[in-house]
Design a protein around this motif. Structure first.
Motif, PDB file in Angstrom:
ATOM      1  N   SER A  35       0.811  -1.218   0.000  1.00 40.70           N
ATOM      2  CA  SER A  35       0.000   0.000   0.000  1.00 40.70           C
ATOM      3  C   SER A  35       0.847   1.271   0.000  1.00 40.70           C
ATOM      4  O   SER A  35       0.548   2.227   0.690  1.00 40.70           O
TER       5      SER A  35
ATOM      6  N   LEU B  92       2.021   4.806  -0.820  1.00 39.89           N
ATOM      7  CA  LEU B  92       1.226   5.962  -1.223  1.00 39.89           C
ATOM      8  C   LEU B  92       1.597   6.416  -2.627  1.00 39.89           C
ATOM      9  O   LEU B  92       2.775   6.575  -2.947  1.00 39.89           O
ATOM     10  N   GLY B  93       0.576   6.591  -3.459  1.00 39.47           N
ATOM     11  CA  GLY B  93       0.809   7.043  -4.828  1.00 39.47           C
ATOM     12  C   GLY B  93       1.760   6.148  -5.583  1.00 39.47           C
ATOM     13  O   GLY B  93       2.608   6.630  -6.323  1.00 39.47           O
TER      14      GLY B  93
ATOM     15  N   ASN C 125      -4.540   5.022  -0.526  1.00 41.56           N
ATOM     16  CA  ASN C 125      -4.709   5.047  -1.973  1.00 41.56           C
ATOM     17  C   ASN C 125      -6.181   4.868  -2.305  1.00 41.56           C
ATOM     18  O   ASN C 125      -6.916   4.205  -1.576  1.00 41.56           O
TER      19      ASN C 125
ATOM     20  N   THR D 183      -3.754  -0.518  -3.338  1.00 40.10           N
ATOM     21  CA  THR D 183      -2.645  -0.035  -4.143  1.00 40.10           C
ATOM     22  C   THR D 183      -3.176   1.041  -5.077  1.00 40.10           C
ATOM     23  O   THR D 183      -4.384   1.210  -5.218  1.00 40.10           O
TER      24      THR D 183
ATOM     25  N   THR E 171      -2.154   4.766  -7.796  1.00 42.76           N
ATOM     26  CA  THR E 171      -1.399   5.991  -8.009  1.00 42.76           C
ATOM     27  C   THR E 171      -2.145   7.214  -7.491  1.00 42.76           C
ATOM     28  O   THR E 171      -1.567   8.278  -7.362  1.00 42.76           O
TER      29      THR E 171
ATOM     30  N   SER F 211      -3.850   9.039  -4.389  1.00 43.45           N
ATOM     31  CA  SER F 211      -3.829   8.981  -2.932  1.00 43.45           C
ATOM     32  C   SER F 211      -4.632  10.119  -2.333  1.00 43.45           C
ATOM     33  O   SER F 211      -4.717  11.195  -2.911  1.00 43.45           O
TER      34      SER F 211
END
Length: 167
Positions: A29, A31-32, A64, A151, A153, A155
């Motif tokens: 997980s 971030l971004g 995310n 998961t 991209t 966030s």
């Protein structure tokens, strides 16, 4: 408290963060997709987290999400262009509406730091890009208790303290 939100490497978006198919236990997980990091009181945070300040004065919630559940900045800009209103006017109206909602809820000081992360996300629904499209994704997160394991991209970072609140 001191807080920073940083782009890990502004020249490269492929930071090597894992995905569901690779190593679930390690980089699940980020971030971004590994492009963001938070530094809260000197503590570096690169993964989704529900971090509450030890002194009880605030909280940082970072996770995310999918695009349709992200904050709708573009809609505010488009609204401002189409109606002749400035973006600041639209933002101010939304801020006043949120303050009014908080007053109506009559939360006790510190209560907002105890709310479940998915409830916080539900409260932010009116500000999302596509709230109705986000509904199914949110229901799945609630059912599976896995909001902080997503998961992606996109966030969302929410900071709430006794003095300031933003996301």
């Amino acid at each position: 408290h001191k807080m920073e939100i940083n782009v890990v490497n502004e020249f490269n978006t492929d930071t090597g963060c894992g995905s569901k198919l690779e190593n679930k236990a390690d980089d699940y997980s980020c971030l971004g997709a590994g492009s963001l990091e938070l530094v809260v009181d000197g503590r570096k945070i690169t993964k989704a987290i529900d971090y509450k300040f030890a002194d009880g004065t605030g909280r940082v919630l970072a996770f995310n999400t999918v695009g349709k559940c992200s904050r709708s900045w573009f809609a505010m800009e488009e609204l401002g262009e189409s109606t002749g209103e400035t973006v600041a006017t639209v933002r101010g109206r939304r801020r006043r509406r949120r303050l009014q909602q908080q007053q109506e809820e009559q939360e006790q000081p510190g209560d907002r730091y105890k709310r479940d992360p998915i409830d916080i996300l539900e409260h932010l629904k009116p500000t999302m890009i596509a709230p109705e499209g986000c509904k199914e994704w949110m229901e799945q997160r609630k059912e599976n208790h896995d909001l902080l394991q997503q998961t992606g991209t996109w966030s969302t970072i929410i900071v709430e303290t006794d003095k300031v609140s933003f996301y």
